[in-house]
Design a protein around this motif. Structure first.
Motif, short mmCIF file in Angstrom:
data_model
loop_
_atom_site.label_atom_id
_atom_site.label_comp_id
_atom_site.label_asym_id
_atom_site.label_seq_id
_atom_site.Cartn_x
_atom_site.Cartn_y
_atom_site.Cartn_z
N VAL A 246 74.95 6.24 -3.46
CA VAL A 246 75.54 5.01 -2.90
C VAL A 246 74.76 4.59 -1.66
O VAL A 246 74.70 5.34 -0.69
CB VAL A 246 77.02 5.24 -2.54
CG1 VAL A 246 77.63 3.99 -1.91
CG2 VAL A 246 77.82 5.67 -3.76
N PRO A 247 74.14 3.42 -1.70
CA PRO A 247 73.41 2.98 -0.50
C PRO A 247 74.35 2.35 0.52
O PRO A 247 75.40 1.81 0.17
CB PRO A 247 72.44 1.93 -1.05
CG PRO A 247 73.12 1.39 -2.26
CD PRO A 247 74.01 2.47 -2.81
N VAL A 248 73.99 2.47 1.78
CA VAL A 248 74.72 1.78 2.86
C VAL A 248 73.80 0.67 3.37
O VAL A 248 72.70 0.93 3.84
CB VAL A 248 75.07 2.74 4.01
CG1 VAL A 248 75.83 2.00 5.11
CG2 VAL A 248 75.88 3.92 3.49
N ILE A 249 74.26 -0.55 3.24
CA ILE A 249 73.40 -1.70 3.56
C ILE A 249 73.99 -2.50 4.71
O ILE A 249 75.20 -2.78 4.72
CB ILE A 249 73.22 -2.57 2.30
CG1 ILE A 249 72.46 -1.72 1.28
CG2 ILE A 249 72.46 -3.85 2.61
CD1 ILE A 249 72.31 -2.35 -0.04
N GLU A 250 73.14 -2.81 5.67
CA GLU A 250 73.61 -3.58 6.83
C GLU A 250 73.35 -5.06 6.59
O GLU A 250 72.25 -5.45 6.19
CB GLU A 250 72.87 -3.13 8.09
CG GLU A 250 73.14 -1.68 8.44
CD GLU A 250 72.20 -1.17 9.53
OE1 GLU A 250 72.04 -1.86 10.54
OE2 GLU A 250 71.63 -0.08 9.34
N GLY A 258 70.05 -9.31 5.53
CA GLY A 258 70.34 -8.13 4.72
C GLY A 258 70.75 -8.45 3.29
O GLY A 258 71.03 -7.55 2.50
N ILE A 259 70.77 -9.73 2.95
CA ILE A 259 71.25 -10.12 1.63
C ILE A 259 70.24 -9.76 0.54
O ILE A 259 70.62 -9.35 -0.56
CB ILE A 259 71.58 -11.64 1.60
CG1 ILE A 259 72.63 -11.97 2.67
CG2 ILE A 259 72.07 -12.06 0.23
CD1 ILE A 259 73.92 -11.19 2.57
N ASP A 260 68.94 -9.87 0.85
CA ASP A 260 67.92 -9.49 -0.14
C ASP A 260 68.04 -8.00 -0.46
O ASP A 260 67.89 -7.60 -1.63
CB ASP A 260 66.51 -9.81 0.38
CG ASP A 260 66.27 -11.31 0.40
OD1 ASP A 260 67.02 -12.04 -0.29
OD2 ASP A 260 65.36 -11.76 1.12
N GLU A 261 68.31 -7.19 0.58
CA GLU A 261 68.47 -5.75 0.35
C GLU A 261 69.70 -5.50 -0.52
O GLU A 261 69.67 -4.64 -1.41
CB GLU A 261 68.62 -5.02 1.69
CG GLU A 261 67.35 -4.94 2.54
CD GLU A 261 67.06 -6.22 3.33
OE1 GLU A 261 67.81 -7.23 3.15
OE2 GLU A 261 66.10 -6.23 4.11
N LEU A 262 70.76 -6.24 -0.26
CA LEU A 262 71.98 -6.08 -1.07
C LEU A 262 71.71 -6.46 -2.52
O LEU A 262 72.13 -5.76 -3.45
CB LEU A 262 73.11 -6.94 -0.48
CG LEU A 262 74.41 -6.99 -1.27
CD1 LEU A 262 74.98 -5.60 -1.52
CD2 LEU A 262 75.45 -7.84 -0.55
N ALA A 264 68.86 -6.36 -4.07
CA ALA A 264 68.01 -5.33 -4.67
C ALA A 264 68.86 -4.12 -5.07
O ALA A 264 68.66 -3.53 -6.14
CB ALA A 264 66.92 -4.91 -3.68
N ALA A 265 69.84 -3.77 -4.23
CA ALA A 265 70.72 -2.64 -4.55
C ALA A 265 71.57 -2.96 -5.78
O ALA A 265 71.79 -2.09 -6.63
CB ALA A 265 71.61 -2.32 -3.35
N LEU A 266 72.03 -4.20 -5.87
CA LEU A 266 72.80 -4.60 -7.06
C LEU A 266 71.96 -4.47 -8.32
O LEU A 266 72.43 -3.97 -9.34
CB LEU A 266 73.27 -6.06 -6.91
CG LEU A 266 74.51 -6.31 -6.05
CD1 LEU A 266 74.72 -7.81 -5.86
CD2 LEU A 266 75.74 -5.70 -6.71
N ASP A 267 70.71 -4.91 -8.23
CA ASP A 267 69.81 -4.81 -9.38
C ASP A 267 69.61 -3.35 -9.77
O ASP A 267 69.62 -3.01 -10.96
CB ASP A 267 68.44 -5.44 -9.05
CG ASP A 267 68.54 -6.95 -8.95
OD1 ASP A 267 69.53 -7.52 -9.46
OD2 ASP A 267 67.62 -7.57 -8.36
N ARG A 268 69.40 -2.50 -8.74
CA ARG A 268 69.17 -1.08 -9.04
C ARG A 268 70.41 -0.47 -9.70
O ARG A 268 70.30 0.32 -10.63
CB ARG A 268 68.84 -0.31 -7.75
CG ARG A 268 67.34 -0.25 -7.47
CD ARG A 268 67.04 0.66 -6.30
NE ARG A 268 67.36 -0.02 -5.03
CZ ARG A 268 68.22 0.44 -4.12
NH1 ARG A 268 68.81 1.59 -4.28
NH2 ARG A 268 68.44 -0.24 -3.03
N HIS A 269 71.59 -0.88 -9.22
CA HIS A 269 72.81 -0.31 -9.80
C HIS A 269 73.00 -0.76 -11.24
O HIS A 269 73.38 0.04 -12.10
CB HIS A 269 74.04 -0.64 -8.95
CG HIS A 269 75.28 0.07 -9.44
ND1 HIS A 269 76.31 -0.55 -10.07
CD2 HIS A 269 75.60 1.40 -9.41
CE1 HIS A 269 77.23 0.34 -10.40
NE2 HIS A 269 76.83 1.52 -10.00
#
Lengths: 345, 135
Positions: A246-250, A258-262, A264-269
């Motif tokens: 589980v990633p923790v994203i700021e 931080g939305i691009d990081e979020l 990317a995390a959605l895509d990875r999940h």
């Protein structure tokens, strides 16, 4: 007959992208209008294509702003977005003020976005009883991603995890300490943790606390078994641990940080769900839970219809008068053995 | 088992930043058992019509205190009609001179509620004008 054909027309219009028809069908579904079932039956075979993302968290953490920012980012990639935003119904009046659109003004005027506010209408799990069906209608209407925002949730509003492929739990600085973080419930359902308002004092503490909690152990998988093939091999009594970290994203949603990081995390999940086959597991669990819930409701309706209309009230009165305990009352109602209609004093 | 609710969109078109009245109305309609979609400040007529369509509301309530009602209201009504929402009840609240009321009604506004209107009157008006269980 005419009702049936009008529902067919509504379903067909929804499939062809008619937004007015979509809005009207959602209303029928919310109202549990009997003829909406017909439309849902027609739409069912068109569902299963959308990525369903749940966004939950305590009131005031910035869920709506995050949904707004996330939807904008998805639109930039060319994906269409359906949004269902649930707010609580007043238990006293049955009314509701649904205010999530206030934070979603950036999405106005975009025909690739459809936002619908829903009142929880007495459900306690963070969603309305019909939210699943509304999501299904949006799925059939062809939206690529459906974002479901729950009511401001505390520790037990975990229904969203059952409905969504990916559950994003939003936290913000200053809301809780380390003990809050290891309690079961809302943090446990997170596939992705977001610390929003990350520019505020204390944000790093919140991030650290959440990371520390995650390091305490791997998360249990959301029940069930390891895909269809494994069923015969092992009836598992042991807990199954998820290999997903589980990633923790700021984020600072109002500034789109931080939305691009979020994303990317959605895509990875989503990729993780497909690669591990967990997506099939989750679908199966969702279908099972829904089927049982519907069956429960239908059986209850059937039972009550078979009993005299006053049976329920009389039983309640007898329990209140301490003549009957609730468990015996259930047995009596099931067996239609309510001796003496007025409870014999 | 049908469970129908009156759905109302409360919007503030134009640029004035005073939303206390709109919030009081939203709260009163909530307490009357209605589902109120509150959209906040500075809504364009296009945004209001789009939200009314997506939310499938029976009523659109516009709160205008800027004096720009004779410019804003016709544009909202035009956008609602363009979206096919001819059957939506349009109500206007705020600072509206009596002289303007007939013109607003001619445009398609069902009622105008000025300062001091009792929220009970607004609730009663909406309840009598909105017929639930429409097709």
């Amino acid at each position: 007959m005419s009702a049936t054909s009008s529902e067919q027309t509504l379903a067909t219009a929804v499939l062809s992208g008619d937004r007015r028809a979509l809005a009207r069908l959602i209303t029928r579904v919310e109202n549990r209008a009997p003829d909406a079932l017909e439309a849902l039956a027609i739409l069912h075979s068109h569902t299963g294509r959308a990525a369903i993302v749940g966004v939950t968290g305590a009131p005031g953490t910035g869920k709506s702003s995050l949904v707004n920012a996330l939807a904008l980012a998805l639109r930039r990639r060319g994906q269409t977005v359906g949004i269902v935003a649930v707010d609580p119904t007043s238990p006293f009046s049955g009314g509701a003020v649904l205010g999530d659109r206030v934070r979603m003004v950036d999405l106005a005027g975009d025909s690739g976005v459809f936002i619908r506010s829903m009142a929880s209408r007495g459900s306690l799990g963070g969603l309305a009883a019909t939210t699943g069906d509304v999501v299904r209608v949006l799925d059939a209407a062809g939206f690529a991603v459906i974002l479901v925002e729950t009511v401001g949730a505390g520790q037990s509003e975990v229904e969203i995890a059952r409905m969504a492929h990916t559950t994003v739990v939003v936290d913000a600085p200053g809301l809780g300490d380390e003990v809050q973080a290891i309690k079961a419930g809302i943090l446990e359902i997170a596939d992705i943790l977001v610390v929003n308002k990350a520019d505020r004092p204390g944000a790093q503490n919140t991030v650290r606390t959440l990371r520390a909690m995650l390091e305490l152990g791997h998360r249990l998988r959301t029940g069930g078994h390891h895909g269809v093939r494994a069923v015969a091999a092992a009836v598992q009594a042991e807990p199954v641990f998820d290999s997903w970290t589980v990633p923790v994203i700021e984020t600072v949603a109002t500034e789109h940080k931080g939305i691009d990081e979020l994303l990317a995390a959605l895509d990875r999940h989503q990729a993780h769900l497909r690669e591990t086959g967990e997506i099939t597991d989750r679908e199966r669990q969702r279908v099972e839970a829904e089927l049982l819930a519907r069956l429960r409701e239908a059986l209850l309706a059937r039972l009550l219809a078979e009993r005299p209309p006053e049976a329920l009230e009389k039983t309640i009165q007898r329990i209140l008068r301490r003549e009957l305990d609730p468990n015996t009352a259930v047995r009596a109602l099931l067996e239609d053995d309510l001796s003496s209609p007025d409870g014999k004093g | 088992m049908s469970d129908e609710k009156i759905r109302v969109l409360i919007a503030k078109p134009g640029l004035d930043g005073h939303d206390r009245g709109a919030k009081v109305i939203a709260r009163a309609l909530r307490d009357a058992g209605m589902e109120v979609i509150y959209t906040g400040l500075r809504q364009t007529p296009e945004m209001i019509a789009e939200a009314a369509l997506q939310e499938d509301v029976h009523v659109v309530g516009l709160s205008i205190l800027s004096g720009a009602h004779m410019a804003l209201v016709p544009r909202v009504i035009e956008q609602l009609r363009a979206a096919g929402l001819d059957d939506v009840l349009v109500l206007v609240g705020g600072i509206i001179p009596d002289d303007d009321i007939p013109a607003l009604q001619a445009m398609g506004v069902s009622a105008v509620f000025g300062p001091g209107t009792s929220t009970d009157d607004i609730v009663r008006f909406i309840r009598s004008a909105v017929q639930l269980s429409s097709p």
